[in-house]
Write an enzyme that holds these catalytic residues in place. Structure first.
Site, PDB file in Angstrom:
ATOM      1  N   CYS A  35       0.819  -1.220   0.000  1.00  0.00           N
ATOM      2  CA  CYS A  35       0.000   0.000   0.000  1.00  0.00           C
ATOM      3  C   CYS A  35       0.851   1.268   0.000  1.00  0.00           C
ATOM      4  CB  CYS A  35      -0.932  -0.032   1.195  1.00  0.00           C
ATOM      5  SG  CYS A  35      -2.011   1.387   1.295  1.00  0.00           S
ATOM      6  N   GLY A 179      -5.902  -1.014 -13.570  1.00  0.00           N
ATOM      7  CA  GLY A 179      -5.857  -0.618 -14.973  1.00  0.00           C
ATOM      8  C   GLY A 179      -6.462   0.752 -15.190  1.00  0.00           C
ATOM      9  N   LEU A 180      -7.581   1.029 -14.497  1.00  0.00           N
ATOM     10  CA  LEU A 180      -8.285   2.289 -14.750  1.00  0.00           C
ATOM     11  C   LEU A 180      -7.647   3.454 -13.996  1.00  0.00           C
ATOM     12  CD1 LEU A 180     -11.876   0.800 -14.831  1.00  0.00           C
ATOM     13  CD2 LEU A 180     -10.343   1.291 -16.746  1.00  0.00           C
ATOM     14  N   HIS A 316      -7.726  -0.944   3.945  1.00  0.00           N
ATOM     15  CA  HIS A 316      -8.519  -0.736   5.172  1.00  0.00           C
ATOM     16  C   HIS A 316      -9.149  -2.035   5.652  1.00  0.00           C
ATOM     17  CE1 HIS A 316     -10.556   0.604   1.517  1.00  0.00           C
ATOM     18  NE2 HIS A 316     -11.674   0.121   2.023  1.00  0.00           N
ATOM     19  N   HIS A 439     -25.573  22.958   3.547  1.00  0.00           N
ATOM     20  CA  HIS A 439     -25.845  23.439   2.198  1.00  0.00           C
ATOM     21  C   HIS A 439     -24.921  24.606   1.892  1.00  0.00           C
ATOM     22  CE1 HIS A 439     -28.048  24.438  -1.415  1.00  0.00           C
ATOM     23  NE2 HIS A 439     -28.053  25.707  -1.010  1.00  0.00           N
TER      24      HIS A 439
HETATM   25  P1  FAD Z   1       0.935  -5.996   1.874  1.00  0.00           P
HETATM   26  O1  FAD Z   1       0.673  -4.544   1.880  1.00  0.00           O
HETATM   27  O2  FAD Z   1       1.193  -6.655   0.573  1.00  0.00           O
HETATM   28  O3  FAD Z   1       2.154  -6.215   2.868  1.00  0.00           O
HETATM   29  C1  FAD Z   1       2.774  -7.443   3.049  1.00  0.00           C
HETATM   30  C2  FAD Z   1       4.229  -7.215   3.372  1.00  0.00           C
HETATM   31  O4  FAD Z   1       4.790  -8.459   3.775  1.00  0.00           O
HETATM   32  C3  FAD Z   1       5.067  -6.741   2.202  1.00  0.00           C
HETATM   33  O5  FAD Z   1       5.698  -5.512   2.504  1.00  0.00           O
HETATM   34  C4  FAD Z   1       6.081  -7.857   1.988  1.00  0.00           C
HETATM   35  O6  FAD Z   1       7.370  -7.367   1.631  1.00  0.00           O
HETATM   36  C5  FAD Z   1       6.125  -8.512   3.352  1.00  0.00           C
HETATM   37  N1  FAD Z   1       6.541  -9.902   3.319  1.00  0.00           N
HETATM   38  C6  FAD Z   1       6.062 -10.897   2.534  1.00  0.00           C
HETATM   39  N2  FAD Z   1       6.664 -12.058   2.818  1.00  0.00           N
HETATM   40  C7  FAD Z   1       7.544 -11.804   3.810  1.00  0.00           C
HETATM   41  C8  FAD Z   1       8.458 -12.598   4.527  1.00  0.00           C
HETATM   42  N3  FAD Z   1       8.578 -13.912   4.294  1.00  0.00           N
HETATM   43  N4  FAD Z   1       9.226 -12.007   5.474  1.00  0.00           N
HETATM   44  C9  FAD Z   1       9.120 -10.686   5.736  1.00  0.00           C
HETATM   45  N5  FAD Z   1       8.265  -9.891   5.080  1.00  0.00           N
HETATM   46  C10 FAD Z   1       7.474 -10.437   4.135  1.00  0.00           C
HETATM   47  N6  FAD Z   1      -6.017  -0.597  -1.351  1.00  0.00           N
HETATM   48  C11 FAD Z   1      -6.810   0.379  -0.872  1.00  0.00           C
HETATM   49  O7  FAD Z   1      -7.532   0.151   0.107  1.00  0.00           O
HETATM   50  N7  FAD Z   1      -6.828   1.617  -1.437  1.00  0.00           N
HETATM   51  C12 FAD Z   1      -6.077   1.933  -2.512  1.00  0.00           C
HETATM   52  O8  FAD Z   1      -6.110   3.054  -2.989  1.00  0.00           O
HETATM   53  C13 FAD Z   1      -5.231   0.926  -3.048  1.00  0.00           C
HETATM   54  N8  FAD Z   1      -4.449   1.189  -4.105  1.00  0.00           N
HETATM   55  C14 FAD Z   1      -3.626   0.209  -4.589  1.00  0.00           C
HETATM   56  C15 FAD Z   1      -2.857   0.499  -5.709  1.00  0.00           C
HETATM   57  C16 FAD Z   1      -2.014  -0.465  -6.239  1.00  0.00           C
HETATM   58  C17 FAD Z   1      -1.171  -0.131  -7.430  1.00  0.00           C
HETATM   59  C18 FAD Z   1      -1.927  -1.744  -5.614  1.00  0.00           C
HETATM   60  C19 FAD Z   1      -1.001  -2.777  -6.145  1.00  0.00           C
HETATM   61  C20 FAD Z   1      -2.706  -2.043  -4.506  1.00  0.00           C
HETATM   62  C21 FAD Z   1      -3.569  -1.063  -3.991  1.00  0.00           C
HETATM   63  N9  FAD Z   1      -4.390  -1.323  -2.902  1.00  0.00           N
HETATM   64  C22 FAD Z   1      -5.222  -0.350  -2.417  1.00  0.00           C
HETATM   65  C23 FAD Z   1      -4.398  -2.632  -2.232  1.00  0.00           C
HETATM   66  C24 FAD Z   1      -3.544  -2.582  -0.965  1.00  0.00           C
HETATM   67  O9  FAD Z   1      -2.234  -2.179  -1.294  1.00  0.00           O
HETATM   68  C25 FAD Z   1      -3.523  -3.943  -0.290  1.00  0.00           C
HETATM   69  O10 FAD Z   1      -4.836  -4.408  -0.084  1.00  0.00           O
HETATM   70  C26 FAD Z   1      -2.819  -3.876   1.051  1.00  0.00           C
HETATM   71  O11 FAD Z   1      -1.501  -3.412   0.903  1.00  0.00           O
HETATM   72  C27 FAD Z   1      -2.809  -5.250   1.744  1.00  0.00           C
HETATM   73  O12 FAD Z   1      -2.139  -5.162   2.945  1.00  0.00           O
HETATM   74  P2  FAD Z   1      -1.388  -6.427   3.582  1.00  0.00           P
HETATM   75  O13 FAD Z   1      -0.751  -5.899   4.824  1.00  0.00           O
HETATM   76  O14 FAD Z   1      -2.300  -7.569   3.657  1.00  0.00           O
HETATM   77  O15 FAD Z   1      -0.261  -6.810   2.538  1.00  0.00           O
HETATM   78  P1  NAI Z   2      -9.041  -6.382 -10.453  1.00  0.00           P
HETATM   79  O1  NAI Z   2      -9.527  -7.672  -9.960  1.00  0.00           O
HETATM   80  O2  NAI Z   2      -9.634  -5.110  -9.964  1.00  0.00           O
HETATM   81  O3  NAI Z   2      -9.213  -6.316 -12.040  1.00  0.00           O
HETATM   82  C1  NAI Z   2      -8.660  -7.263 -12.889  1.00  0.00           C
HETATM   83  C2  NAI Z   2      -9.419  -7.201 -14.198  1.00  0.00           C
HETATM   84  O4  NAI Z   2      -8.721  -7.982 -15.140  1.00  0.00           O
HETATM   85  C3  NAI Z   2     -10.834  -7.752 -14.108  1.00  0.00           C
HETATM   86  O5  NAI Z   2     -11.723  -6.847 -14.704  1.00  0.00           O
HETATM   87  C4  NAI Z   2     -10.732  -9.066 -14.867  1.00  0.00           C
HETATM   88  O6  NAI Z   2     -11.955  -9.437 -15.479  1.00  0.00           O
HETATM   89  C5  NAI Z   2      -9.658  -8.733 -15.886  1.00  0.00           C
HETATM   90  N1  NAI Z   2      -8.958  -9.887 -16.421  1.00  0.00           N
HETATM   91  C6  NAI Z   2      -8.585 -11.019 -15.769  1.00  0.00           C
HETATM   92  N2  NAI Z   2      -7.944 -11.850 -16.614  1.00  0.00           N
HETATM   93  C7  NAI Z   2      -7.892 -11.213 -17.819  1.00  0.00           C
HETATM   94  C8  NAI Z   2      -7.364 -11.545 -19.094  1.00  0.00           C
HETATM   95  N3  NAI Z   2      -6.766 -12.713 -19.286  1.00  0.00           N
HETATM   96  N4  NAI Z   2      -7.489 -10.660 -20.096  1.00  0.00           N
HETATM   97  C9  NAI Z   2      -8.108  -9.465 -19.910  1.00  0.00           C
HETATM   98  N5  NAI Z   2      -8.649  -9.114 -18.728  1.00  0.00           N
HETATM   99  C10 NAI Z   2      -8.531  -9.967 -17.692  1.00  0.00           C
HETATM  100  O7  NAI Z   2      -7.448  -6.422 -10.249  1.00  0.00           O
HETATM  101  P2  NAI Z   2      -6.353  -5.301 -10.359  1.00  0.00           P
HETATM  102  O8  NAI Z   2      -6.860  -4.115 -11.097  1.00  0.00           O
HETATM  103  O9  NAI Z   2      -5.130  -5.983 -10.838  1.00  0.00           O
HETATM  104  O10 NAI Z   2      -6.156  -4.884  -8.848  1.00  0.00           O
HETATM  105  C11 NAI Z   2      -5.699  -5.853  -7.874  1.00  0.00           C
HETATM  106  C12 NAI Z   2      -6.204  -5.515  -6.520  1.00  0.00           C
HETATM  107  O11 NAI Z   2      -5.626  -4.333  -6.020  1.00  0.00           O
HETATM  108  C13 NAI Z   2      -7.695  -5.319  -6.520  1.00  0.00           C
HETATM  109  O12 NAI Z   2      -8.262  -6.427  -5.838  1.00  0.00           O
HETATM  110  C14 NAI Z   2      -7.948  -4.074  -5.769  1.00  0.00           C
HETATM  111  O13 NAI Z   2      -8.768  -4.324  -4.668  1.00  0.00           O
HETATM  112  C15 NAI Z   2      -6.587  -3.589  -5.302  1.00  0.00           C
HETATM  113  N6  NAI Z   2      -6.499  -2.178  -5.653  1.00  0.00           N
HETATM  114  C16 NAI Z   2      -7.315  -1.300  -5.022  1.00  0.00           C
HETATM  115  C17 NAI Z   2      -7.317   0.025  -5.360  1.00  0.00           C
HETATM  116  C18 NAI Z   2      -8.265   0.937  -4.687  1.00  0.00           C
HETATM  117  O14 NAI Z   2      -8.830   0.562  -3.673  1.00  0.00           O
HETATM  118  N7  NAI Z   2      -8.459   2.138  -5.189  1.00  0.00           N
HETATM  119  C19 NAI Z   2      -6.431   0.556  -6.391  1.00  0.00           C
HETATM  120  C20 NAI Z   2      -5.641  -0.465  -7.026  1.00  0.00           C
HETATM  121  C21 NAI Z   2      -5.675  -1.767  -6.631  1.00  0.00           C
END
Ligand code: FAD
Ligand code: NAI
Length: 460
Positions: A35, A179-180, A316, A439
């Site tokens: 995150c 993607g979006l 969250h 408002h």
């Molecule tokens: P992670 O955040 O993945 O943390 C796990 C940690 O464990 C990592 O730092 C990893 O290095 C560490 N780890 C793994 N294995 C080991 C090991 N063996 N020893 C020591 N350390 C280890 N969610 C939202 O709610 N809002 C958003 O706007 C949002 N935007 C996102 C945008 C992107 C591009 C991506 C990819 C994700 C986004 N997410 C968002 C999703 C969010 O990042 C995750 O849901 C969240 O980080 C999950 O938290 P976690 O603690 O479960 O895992």
């Molecule tokens: P996603 O699950 O949101 O979207 C993946 C999309 O790829 C789906 O629409 C699926 O139908 C499509 N797809 C799957 N296989 C495909 C294929 N072979 N060809 C074409 N399309 C295909 O996953 P995404 O965008 O990778 O995000 C991963 C996670 O990260 C999400 O679960 C999301 O919760 C979290 N995230 C949250 C954000 C936020 O809260 N604002 C921002 C970014 C990520």
């Protein structure tokens, strides 16, 4: 705690507060997980910066503001992103100290059910004996068979957050959240963006009416969509890459050219290198760690929370689980209300939702009523020139209890919090409708939609 992301660090803070002797192991070198380092925060920094650029380039004139020669310094934009990430990850380190949590920088690996070996990033191994262990190792990027992510031309979200220049043509595989959001970042900076989505609509888990409108709005912003298409191959070329797609229903193959290809088809649970077998912890076929209502795995003193256990992959949600699990360990009543977890897509306009979609309710045979209110009829949205979108509140037909809310709008991500609170309190649409709203605010649109559930909209 194994993993220093939102699940692990939040759980560690709560554990420290509750008096547990706590250590957190993180191998990334910085706390905050996906995150803070390569997810929520850097993406939001770039979304905000590019939104300002877009507004200054195309949106100021209507307010009588002349902005000429607006241009982007991509390096400075990236530097802002990195500064924010750096400050926040350091902030988490401070919180560990403040709550007396020992931060161990290295990769954890089970040597047995109570023993964890940490290969320290600085060299050497440290062995920890733990009465309880919490696995919070999160998730990692998924790819597709035959596609190699090199983070240069074929990138995951991580690479897409740090491109060295604006691609002329970006192909996004997957019309989901990543993607979006990241497609929006590069679109606003001038890239031509084509999204290839396997299913027949973008954001497939969202309320259908929202998905449809969202796609229309993104289309107006210049996004191109190839729905119901699957990618059969991605080949690097001298200039970038070619992406081969075929219609899901069958038909001719098309070859698309791109400078950059973003693979955003979901994320997978991350347990690589943990040696779960040594601890006897089971996983599902897809690699998630199943847990009981107390977040215990099949090994009772080993817990798991966050992305690695599945469900919504949201920061969250991960935080809620981390806190609930620790409170349960302390004999308290930790609990996560999965009906009241909001989801937000931080595009412009934003998309926000909580609770059930119309499609889910129809499938479950639950009778419902809907109230809707467009931002074109909201005074503040009009004054701000941000009239795209609407609020939709869904309530139980018999009891009026709020079952869900779905918003497309400039400030949807903040607005949804009101409905989340109402759901948390078991509220009815009438509760929202009878609550005074300042408002002029966009929040009034929620009240009007709630009034609409019982046919009593006032401002339209
Ligand atoms: P992670 O955040 O993945 O943390 C796990 C940690 O464990 C990592 O730092 C990893 O290095 C560490 N780890 C793994 N294995 C080991 C090991 N063996 N020893 C020591 N350390 C280890 N969610 C939202 O709610 N809002 C958003 O706007 C949002 N935007 C996102 C945008 C992107 C591009 C991506 C990819 C994700 C986004 N997410 C968002 C999703 C969010 O990042 C995750 O849901 C969240 O980080 C999950 O938290 P976690 O603690 O479960 O895992
Ligand atoms: P996603 O699950 O949101 O979207 C993946 C999309 O790829 C789906 O629409 C699926 O139908 C499509 N797809 C799957 N296989 C495909 C294929 N072979 N060809 C074409 N399309 C295909 O996953 P995404 O965008 O990778 O995000 C991963 C996670 O990260 C999400 O679960 C999301 O919760 C979290 N995230 C949250 C954000 C936020 O809260 N604002 C921002 C970014 C990520």
């Amino acid at each position: 705690m194994i993993g220093g992301g939102p699940a692990g660090y939040t759980a560690a803070i709560r554990a420290g507060q509750l008096g547990f002797k706590t250590a957190i192991v993180e191998k990334r070198g910085t706390l905050g997980g996906t995150c803070l380092n390569v997810g929520c925060i850097p993406s939001k920094a770039l979304l905000h910066a590019t939104e300002l650029f877009d507004e200054a380039s195309h949106g100021f004139a209507k307010f009588g503001i002349k902005a000429e020669g607006v241009s982007v310094d991509l390096d400075a934009m990236m530097a802002h992103k990195s500064k924010v990430v750096g400050e926040l990850t350091k902030g988490i380190e401070f919180l560990m100290k403040k709550n007396k949590v020992t931060y161990i920088v290295g990769a954890a690996r089970f040597a047995g059910p109570d023993t964890i070996d940490v290969a320290l990033n600085g060299g050497g191994t440290r062995t920890i004996k733990a009465a309880r262990t919490m696995i919070a190792t999160g998730s990692d990027v998924s790819s597709l068979p035959g596609i190699t992510i090199d983070e240069k031309t074929v990138v995951s979200s991580t690479g897409a957050l740090s491109l060295a220049k604006v691609p002329a043509k970006l192909i996004v595989i997957g019309g989901g959240v990543i993607g979006l959001e990241l497609g929006s970042v590069w679109r606003r900076l001038g890239a031509e963006v084509t999204v290839v989505e396997f299913l027949d609509r973008i954001t497939p888990a969202m309320d259908g009416e929202i998905s449809k409108n969202f796609q229309r709005i993104l289309g107006k912003q210049g996004f191109e969509f190839m729905l119901s298409h699957k990618v059969t191959g991605v080949k690097p070329t001298k200039k970038g890459a070619t992406v081969t797609v075929v219609p899901v229903a069958g038909g001719d193959e098309k070859v698309l050219e791109a400078d950059i290809v973003l693979v955003a088809v979901g994320r997978r649970p991350y347990t690589d290198g943990l040696n779960l077998a040594a601890a006897g912890v089971a996983t599902t076929e897809r690699g998630f760690i199943p847990v009981d209502a107390h977040y215990a795995t099949n090994v009772p003193h080993i817990y798991a929370v966050g992305d690695v256990i599945g469900g919504l992959m949201l920061a969250h949600k991960a935080e809620e689980e981390g806190v609930a699990a620790v409170e349960i360990m302390a004999g308290q009543h930790g609990h996560v209300n999965y009906d009241a977890i909001p989801g937000v897509i931080y595009t412009m306009p934003e998309i926000a939702n909580v609770g059930r979609t119309e499609e889910e309710l129809k499938k479950a045979g639950i009778a419902y009523k809907i109230g809707k209110f467009p931002f074109t009829a909201n005074a503040r949205a009009k004054a701000n020139g941000q009239t795209e979108g609407f609020v939709k509140v869904i309530a139980d037909a018999a009891t009026d209890r709020i079952l869900g809310a779905h918003i497309i709008g400039a400030d949807a991500g903040n607005m949804i919090a009101e409905v989340v609170t109402a759901i948390e309190f078991g509220g009815a649409a009438e509760d929202l409708a009878r609550t005074s709203h300042a408002h002029p605010t966009e929040m009034e649109a929620i009240r009007e939609a709630a009034l609409g559930v019982n046919g009593a909209i006032r401002q339209m």
